[in-house]
Design an enzyme around this catalytic site. Structure first.
Site, PDB file in Angstrom:
ATOM      1  N   ASP A  17       0.872  -1.161   0.000  1.00  0.00           N
ATOM      2  CA  ASP A  17       0.000   0.000   0.000  1.00  0.00           C
ATOM      3  C   ASP A  17       0.920   1.224   0.000  1.00  0.00           C
ATOM      4  O   ASP A  17       2.094   1.117   0.362  1.00  0.00           O
ATOM      5  CB  ASP A  17      -0.879  -0.033   1.261  1.00  0.00           C
ATOM      6  CG  ASP A  17      -1.648   1.256   1.463  1.00  0.00           C
ATOM      7  OD1 ASP A  17      -2.268   1.724   0.504  1.00  0.00           O
ATOM      8  OD2 ASP A  17      -1.590   1.806   2.580  1.00  0.00           O
ATOM      9  N   VAL A  18       0.403   2.384  -0.384  1.00  0.00           N
ATOM     10  CA  VAL A  18       1.257   3.580  -0.454  1.00  0.00           C
ATOM     11  C   VAL A  18       1.004   4.535   0.707  1.00  0.00           C
ATOM     12  O   VAL A  18       1.890   4.792   1.525  1.00  0.00           O
ATOM     13  CB  VAL A  18       1.084   4.306  -1.815  1.00  0.00           C
ATOM     14  CG1 VAL A  18       1.886   5.611  -1.828  1.00  0.00           C
ATOM     15  CG2 VAL A  18       1.555   3.404  -2.959  1.00  0.00           C
ATOM     16  N   ASP A  19      -0.213   5.060   0.809  1.00  0.00           N
ATOM     17  CA  ASP A  19      -0.501   6.084   1.835  1.00  0.00           C
ATOM     18  C   ASP A  19      -0.396   5.514   3.242  1.00  0.00           C
ATOM     19  O   ASP A  19      -0.975   4.476   3.551  1.00  0.00           O
ATOM     20  CB  ASP A  19      -1.901   6.662   1.619  1.00  0.00           C
ATOM     21  CG  ASP A  19      -2.021   7.350   0.277  1.00  0.00           C
ATOM     22  OD1 ASP A  19      -1.124   8.128  -0.069  1.00  0.00           O
ATOM     23  OD2 ASP A  19      -3.011   7.099  -0.441  1.00  0.00           O
ATOM     24  N   GLY A 108      -4.905   5.424  -3.971  1.00  0.00           N
ATOM     25  CA  GLY A 108      -4.488   6.781  -4.331  1.00  0.00           C
ATOM     26  C   GLY A 108      -4.405   6.942  -5.842  1.00  0.00           C
ATOM     27  O   GLY A 108      -4.733   6.030  -6.600  1.00  0.00           O
ATOM     28  N   LYS A 155      -8.149  -4.164  -4.102  1.00  0.00           N
ATOM     29  CA  LYS A 155      -6.776  -4.635  -3.911  1.00  0.00           C
ATOM     30  C   LYS A 155      -6.717  -6.165  -4.022  1.00  0.00           C
ATOM     31  O   LYS A 155      -5.772  -6.715  -4.582  1.00  0.00           O
ATOM     32  CB  LYS A 155      -6.218  -4.142  -2.577  1.00  0.00           C
ATOM     33  CG  LYS A 155      -5.988  -2.636  -2.590  1.00  0.00           C
ATOM     34  CD  LYS A 155      -5.357  -2.130  -1.311  1.00  0.00           C
ATOM     35  CE  LYS A 155      -5.183  -0.612  -1.374  1.00  0.00           C
ATOM     36  NZ  LYS A 155      -4.559  -0.059  -0.168  1.00  0.00           N
ATOM     37  N   ASP A 176      -1.484  -0.592   5.891  1.00  0.00           N
ATOM     38  CA  ASP A 176      -1.982  -0.116   7.190  1.00  0.00           C
ATOM     39  C   ASP A 176      -3.492  -0.180   7.328  1.00  0.00           C
ATOM     40  O   ASP A 176      -4.023  -0.024   8.421  1.00  0.00           O
ATOM     41  CB  ASP A 176      -1.544   1.346   7.390  1.00  0.00           C
ATOM     42  CG  ASP A 176      -2.278   2.282   6.428  1.00  0.00           C
ATOM     43  OD1 ASP A 176      -3.131   3.059   6.880  1.00  0.00           O
ATOM     44  OD2 ASP A 176      -2.013   2.202   5.216  1.00  0.00           O
TER      45      ASP A 176
END
Length: 221
Positions: A17-19, A108, A155, A176
Protein backbone atom coordinates in the site's frame (compact mmCIF):
# COMPACT_ATOMS: atom_id res chain seq x y z
CA UNK A 1 3.54 -14.69 12.81
CA UNK A 2 6.09 -17.41 11.96
CA UNK A 3 3.97 -18.58 9.03
CA UNK A 4 3.83 -15.02 7.64
CA UNK A 5 7.61 -14.66 8.00
CA UNK A 6 8.07 -17.97 6.18
CA UNK A 7 5.93 -16.77 3.24
CA UNK A 8 7.87 -13.47 3.23
CA UNK A 9 11.20 -15.29 3.03
CA UNK A 10 9.90 -17.37 0.09
CA UNK A 11 8.12 -14.41 -1.54
CA UNK A 12 8.17 -14.03 -5.30
CA UNK A 13 6.13 -10.78 -5.13
CA UNK A 14 5.35 -8.15 -2.50
CA UNK A 15 2.55 -5.58 -2.86
CA UNK A 16 2.78 -2.41 -0.80
CA UNK A 17 0.00 0.00 0.00
CA UNK A 18 1.26 3.58 -0.45
CA UNK A 19 -0.50 6.08 1.83
CA UNK A 20 0.60 5.79 5.49
CA UNK A 21 2.69 2.74 4.50
CA UNK A 22 5.28 3.55 1.83
CA UNK A 23 4.89 7.25 2.66
CA UNK A 24 4.22 8.87 6.03
CA UNK A 25 1.08 10.71 4.98
CA UNK A 26 -2.21 10.11 3.14
CA UNK A 27 -1.74 11.61 -0.34
CA UNK A 28 -5.36 12.74 -0.78
CA UNK A 29 -5.34 14.33 2.71
CA UNK A 30 -2.19 16.29 1.85
CA UNK A 31 -3.70 17.42 -1.46
CA UNK A 32 -6.83 18.46 0.47
CA UNK A 33 -4.79 20.56 2.91
CA UNK A 34 -3.09 22.21 -0.06
CA UNK A 35 -6.55 22.98 -1.52
CA UNK A 36 -7.81 24.32 1.85
CA UNK A 37 -10.17 21.36 2.45
CA UNK A 38 -8.03 19.38 4.89
CA UNK A 39 -10.35 18.74 7.83
CA UNK A 40 -13.43 17.45 6.00
CA UNK A 41 -11.35 15.19 3.72
CA UNK A 42 -9.34 13.70 6.63
CA UNK A 43 -12.58 12.68 8.38
CA UNK A 44 -13.77 10.83 5.27
CA UNK A 45 -10.38 9.15 4.84
CA UNK A 46 -10.54 7.83 8.40
CA UNK A 47 -14.03 6.44 7.83
CA UNK A 48 -12.86 4.67 4.68
CA UNK A 49 -9.66 3.30 6.23
CA UNK A 50 -11.51 2.16 9.34
CA UNK A 51 -13.99 0.31 7.14
CA UNK A 52 -17.10 2.28 8.21
CA UNK A 53 -18.01 3.32 4.65
CA UNK A 54 -17.21 1.72 1.31
CA UNK A 55 -14.08 2.87 -0.43
CA UNK A 56 -16.05 4.03 -3.51
CA UNK A 57 -18.35 6.18 -1.36
CA UNK A 58 -15.42 7.78 0.40
CA UNK A 59 -13.43 8.37 -2.81
CA UNK A 60 -16.41 9.90 -4.61
CA UNK A 61 -17.21 12.19 -1.68
CA UNK A 62 -13.59 13.28 -1.25
CA UNK A 63 -12.92 13.97 -4.92
CA UNK A 64 -16.22 15.82 -5.43
CA UNK A 65 -15.23 18.14 -2.58
CA UNK A 66 -11.68 18.59 -3.94
CA UNK A 67 -12.14 18.73 -7.72
CA UNK A 68 -8.42 19.43 -8.28
CA UNK A 69 -7.30 20.82 -11.65
CA UNK A 70 -4.16 19.69 -13.50
CA UNK A 71 -2.50 23.00 -12.54
CA UNK A 72 -3.36 22.53 -8.84
CA UNK A 73 -1.91 19.00 -8.82
CA UNK A 74 1.33 20.16 -10.49
CA UNK A 75 1.67 22.95 -7.91
CA UNK A 76 0.98 20.46 -5.10
CA UNK A 77 3.60 17.96 -6.33
CA UNK A 78 6.22 20.72 -6.74
CA UNK A 79 5.69 22.09 -3.26
CA UNK A 80 4.94 18.88 -1.33
CA UNK A 81 7.33 16.04 -2.15
CA UNK A 82 6.23 12.84 -0.40
CA UNK A 83 7.98 11.72 2.80
CA UNK A 84 9.06 8.09 2.54
CA UNK A 85 8.50 5.99 5.67
CA UNK A 86 11.74 5.13 7.51
CA UNK A 87 13.22 1.89 6.22
CA UNK A 88 11.00 1.50 3.14
CA UNK A 89 13.84 2.11 0.67
CA UNK A 90 15.94 -0.56 2.42
CA UNK A 91 13.02 -3.04 2.37
CA UNK A 92 12.45 -2.50 -1.36
CA UNK A 93 16.19 -2.74 -2.10
CA UNK A 94 16.48 -5.93 -0.03
CA UNK A 95 13.54 -7.51 -1.87
CA UNK A 96 14.98 -6.52 -5.23
CA UNK A 97 18.33 -8.14 -4.37
CA UNK A 98 16.36 -11.32 -3.70
CA UNK A 99 14.72 -11.03 -7.17
CA UNK A 100 11.31 -10.34 -5.62
CA UNK A 101 8.94 -8.30 -7.78
CA UNK A 102 7.66 -5.20 -5.93
CA UNK A 103 4.29 -3.55 -6.66
CA UNK A 104 2.50 -0.45 -5.38
CA UNK A 105 -1.22 -1.21 -4.98
CA UNK A 106 -3.13 1.82 -3.79
CA UNK A 107 -6.47 3.58 -3.74
CA UNK A 108 -4.49 6.78 -4.33
CA UNK A 109 -3.95 8.43 -7.69
CA UNK A 110 -1.26 7.63 -10.25
CA UNK A 111 -0.27 11.30 -10.70
CA UNK A 112 0.66 11.41 -6.98
CA UNK A 113 2.09 7.87 -6.79
CA UNK A 114 4.38 7.97 -9.85
CA UNK A 115 7.01 10.31 -8.25
CA UNK A 116 7.07 7.98 -5.19
CA UNK A 117 7.64 4.94 -7.43
CA UNK A 118 10.54 6.78 -9.10
CA UNK A 119 12.15 7.43 -5.70
CA UNK A 120 12.05 3.68 -5.05
CA UNK A 121 13.06 2.63 -8.59
CA UNK A 122 9.74 0.81 -9.02
CA UNK A 123 8.67 0.73 -12.69
CA UNK A 124 5.47 2.50 -13.74
CA UNK A 125 4.10 -0.86 -14.94
CA UNK A 126 4.17 -2.08 -11.30
CA UNK A 127 1.77 0.63 -10.10
CA UNK A 128 -1.90 -0.31 -9.63
CA UNK A 129 -3.78 2.84 -8.68
CA UNK A 130 -6.64 5.15 -9.57
CA UNK A 131 -6.59 7.63 -12.42
CA UNK A 132 -8.09 11.11 -12.42
CA UNK A 133 -9.86 12.36 -15.54
CA UNK A 134 -9.68 15.95 -16.74
CA UNK A 135 -11.51 18.10 -19.28
CA UNK A 136 -9.52 19.59 -22.17
CA UNK A 137 -9.11 22.81 -20.17
CA UNK A 138 -7.45 20.92 -17.30
CA UNK A 139 -10.43 21.01 -14.91
CA UNK A 140 -11.30 17.89 -12.88
CA UNK A 141 -13.69 15.50 -14.67
CA UNK A 142 -13.93 12.58 -12.21
CA UNK A 143 -11.90 9.40 -11.94
CA UNK A 144 -11.76 6.17 -13.88
CA UNK A 145 -14.22 3.85 -12.12
CA UNK A 146 -13.02 0.89 -14.20
CA UNK A 147 -9.80 0.68 -12.17
CA UNK A 148 -10.11 -2.16 -9.60
CA UNK A 149 -8.55 0.08 -6.91
CA UNK A 150 -11.47 2.53 -7.16
CA UNK A 151 -13.78 0.17 -5.26
CA UNK A 152 -13.91 -1.97 -2.13
CA UNK A 153 -12.23 -5.31 -2.70
CA UNK A 154 -10.11 -3.75 -5.46
CA UNK A 155 -6.78 -4.64 -3.91
CA UNK A 156 -7.83 -8.30 -3.63
CA UNK A 157 -8.79 -8.12 -7.31
CA UNK A 158 -5.34 -6.74 -8.23
CA UNK A 159 -3.66 -9.54 -6.26
CA UNK A 160 -5.79 -12.12 -8.09
CA UNK A 161 -4.86 -10.56 -11.44
CA UNK A 162 -1.13 -10.61 -10.56
CA UNK A 163 -1.24 -14.24 -9.40
CA UNK A 164 -3.08 -15.34 -12.52
CA UNK A 165 -0.89 -13.34 -14.88
CA UNK A 166 2.53 -14.17 -13.40
CA UNK A 167 1.88 -17.37 -11.44
CA UNK A 168 3.13 -16.01 -8.10
CA UNK A 169 3.04 -18.68 -5.38
CA UNK A 170 4.09 -16.57 -2.37
CA UNK A 171 2.65 -13.07 -2.69
CA UNK A 172 2.72 -10.83 0.39
CA UNK A 173 0.51 -7.75 0.93
CA UNK A 174 1.81 -5.02 3.29
CA UNK A 175 -0.34 -2.10 4.42
CA UNK A 176 -1.98 -0.12 7.19
CA UNK A 177 -5.66 -0.22 6.25
CA UNK A 178 -8.79 -2.38 6.08
CA UNK A 179 -8.53 -2.49 2.27
CA UNK A 180 -5.05 -4.06 2.59
CA UNK A 181 -6.14 -6.63 5.17
CA UNK A 182 -9.04 -7.77 2.98
CA UNK A 183 -6.61 -8.56 0.12
CA UNK A 184 -5.46 -11.66 2.05
CA UNK A 185 -6.61 -14.03 0.70
CA UNK A 186 -5.94 -14.08 -2.26
CA UNK A 187 -2.55 -12.77 -1.02
CA UNK A 188 -0.65 -15.63 0.63
CA UNK A 189 0.27 -13.51 3.65
CA UNK A 190 -0.48 -10.06 5.08
CA UNK A 191 1.78 -7.84 7.17
CA UNK A 192 0.01 -5.01 8.99
CA UNK A 193 2.04 -1.80 9.20
CA UNK A 194 1.56 0.77 11.95
CA UNK A 195 4.65 2.95 11.71
CA UNK A 196 2.64 6.04 10.79
CA UNK A 197 -0.87 5.29 12.06
CA UNK A 198 -2.19 2.30 13.99
CA UNK A 199 -5.64 1.16 12.86
CA UNK A 200 -6.96 -1.04 15.67
CA UNK A 201 -9.00 -3.37 13.42
CA UNK A 202 -5.92 -4.09 11.33
CA UNK A 203 -3.68 -4.57 14.36
CA UNK A 204 -6.20 -6.94 15.92
CA UNK A 205 -6.70 -9.08 12.80
CA UNK A 206 -3.20 -9.14 11.29
CA UNK A 207 -1.20 -12.29 12.08
CA UNK A 208 1.94 -10.13 12.00
CA UNK A 209 1.80 -6.40 12.78
CA UNK A 210 4.95 -4.25 12.64
CA UNK A 211 5.56 -0.62 13.52
CA UNK A 212 9.07 -0.48 12.04
CA UNK A 213 10.18 -1.75 8.63
CA UNK A 214 13.41 -2.89 10.28
CA UNK A 215 11.41 -5.91 11.53
CA UNK A 216 10.69 -6.86 7.92
CA UNK A 217 14.34 -6.39 6.93
CA UNK A 218 15.45 -8.54 9.89
CA UNK A 219 12.99 -11.30 8.93
CA UNK A 220 14.36 -11.31 5.38
CA UNK A 221 17.90 -11.74 6.70
Amino acid sequence: MDKVKEVLRKADAVCFDVDSTVIKEEGIDELAKFCGKGKEIAELTNKAMGGSMTFQESLNLRMNILQPSVTKIKEFLNRNPANLSPGIKEVVDTLRRRNVEVYLVTGGFRCIVSPIARQLDIPETNIYSNRMKFYFDGEYAGFDENQPTSRSGGKAEVVRILKEKFGYKNLVMIGDGATDLEACPPADAFIGYGGNVVREGVKRNAKWFVEDFQEVIDALK
